[in-house]
Design an enzyme around this catalytic site. Structure first.
Site, PDB file in Angstrom:
ATOM      1  CG  ASN A  10      -1.699   1.237   1.446  1.00  0.00           C
ATOM      2  OD1 ASN A  10      -1.785   2.067   0.537  1.00  0.00           O
ATOM      3  ND2 ASN A  10      -2.295   1.386   2.622  1.00  0.00           N
ATOM      4  CE  LYS A  12      -0.225   3.313   4.754  1.00  0.00           C
ATOM      5  NZ  LYS A  12      -0.173   3.441   6.206  1.00  0.00           N
ATOM      6  CG  HIS A  94      -5.977   1.906   5.378  1.00  0.00           C
ATOM      7  ND1 HIS A  94      -5.553   2.858   6.278  1.00  0.00           N
ATOM      8  CD2 HIS A  94      -4.918   1.082   5.161  1.00  0.00           C
ATOM      9  CE1 HIS A  94      -4.279   2.622   6.571  1.00  0.00           C
ATOM     10  NE2 HIS A  94      -3.868   1.556   5.912  1.00  0.00           N
ATOM     11  CD  GLU A  96      -3.077   5.589   6.742  1.00  0.00           C
ATOM     12  OE1 GLU A  96      -3.088   5.650   5.501  1.00  0.00           O
ATOM     13  OE2 GLU A  96      -2.128   5.098   7.384  1.00  0.00           O
ATOM     14  CD  GLU A 166      -3.563  -2.541   7.412  1.00  0.00           C
ATOM     15  OE1 GLU A 166      -2.459  -2.712   6.925  1.00  0.00           O
ATOM     16  OE2 GLU A 166      -4.247  -1.535   7.187  1.00  0.00           O
ATOM     17  N   GLY A 172       2.302   2.280  10.780  1.00  0.00           N
ATOM     18  CA  GLY A 172       3.227   3.400  10.623  1.00  0.00           C
ATOM     19  C   GLY A 172       3.977   3.761  11.899  1.00  0.00           C
ATOM     20  CB  SER A 211       5.131  -1.666  11.878  1.00  0.00           C
ATOM     21  OG  SER A 211       4.706  -0.344  12.142  1.00  0.00           O
TER      22      SER A 211
END
Ligand code: PGA
Length: 249
Positions: A10, A12, A94, A96, A166, A172, A211
């Site tokens: 991904n 991003k 996701h 985010e 996730e 991250g 991560s």
């Protein structure tokens, strides 16, 4: 049951024409793999990446899709448009998108339905915050996020859906879940799906994300319910991503 592993990158909102050319050329050095390699560039680069990977086995994913089919939705991208560029998967839910763009369980479920109708395979992202983990709500949060999709599209549709667990505290942050922590949640997700369909629960590929690095991926992939990885930061480095794909076998 043997499930093929998927290693998905991904990217991003990263990259330029130049850096993406270099990254994809680096990835194309990869020798054949038993795992499915998926890359998810931003919308403007889907066409470029589609051309660059045409002769490879890589699959293409989009990072989002509209829940609407077509029409007056300025700035949105439809599922059928993605199909025009050989996009196979779409990341949905996701964290985010859920937190920064207020995508609720219902919005995510509607997008899953739209994607499936256009024959795109959703990679449904789920996972808990640190507060939720500390409050022992990890399983209930994951179940709620999955149940919203089951209620919308039915359990049988999960034969065409990939799940990515996730944990938000691991995305991250450099703080990956341990292989055992991932396995525990993946197993519980499969058990939850099995309540609706044992057959589907055995088929669904469940990826871990948060991560993931080459150094930690081998232990993750040894877990019986970890069927691959959704990789953010480390997917921007061709060597690192190739090492993760290798670890998947
Ligand atoms: P990360 O991102 O690997 O950089 O933690 C994973 C993701 O957000 O899918």
């Amino acid at each position: 049951m043997i499930r093929q592993k998927i290693v998905a990158g991904n990217w991003k909102m990263n990259g330029s024409k130049e850096s993406i050319n270099a990254l994809v050329n680096g990835l194309l050095e990869m020798k054949g793999s038993n795992s499915e390699v998926v890359i998810a560039p931003s919308f403007p680069y889907l066409s470029l990446v589609n051309e660059l990977v045409a002769a490879s086995d890589f699959s293409l994913a989009a990072q989002n899709v509209s829940g609407e089919v077509k029409g007056a939705y300025t700035g949105e991208v439809s599922a059928s448009m993605l199909g025009d560029f050989d996009v196979k998967y779409v990341l949905l839910g996701h964290s985010e998108r859920r937190t920064l763009y207020n995508e609720t369980d219902d919005v995510v479920a509607a997008k899953v339905a739209t994607a499936l109708n256009a024959e795109l395979a959703p990679i449904l992202c789920i996972g808990e915050t640190l507060e939720e983990r500390e409050a022992n709500q990890t399983f209930s949060v994951c179940e709620r996020q999955i149940q919203a999709v089951i209620s919308k599209v039915g359990i049988e549709a999960f034969a065409k859906i990939v799940i990515a667990y996730e944990p938000i505290w691991a995305i991250g942050t450099g703080l990956s879940a341990s292989a055992e922590q991932a396995q525990e949640v993946h197993q519980s997700i499969r058990a939850f799906l099995a309540k609706s369909s044992e057959v589907v629960s055995q088929k669904v590929q469940i990826l871990y994300g948060g991560s993931v690095k080459a150094s930690t991926s081998k232990a993750l992939f040894e877990m019986p319910d970890v069927d691959g990885a959704l990789v953010g930061g480390a997917s921007l480095d061709a060597k690192e991503f190739i090492a993760i794909v290798k670890a998947a076998g």
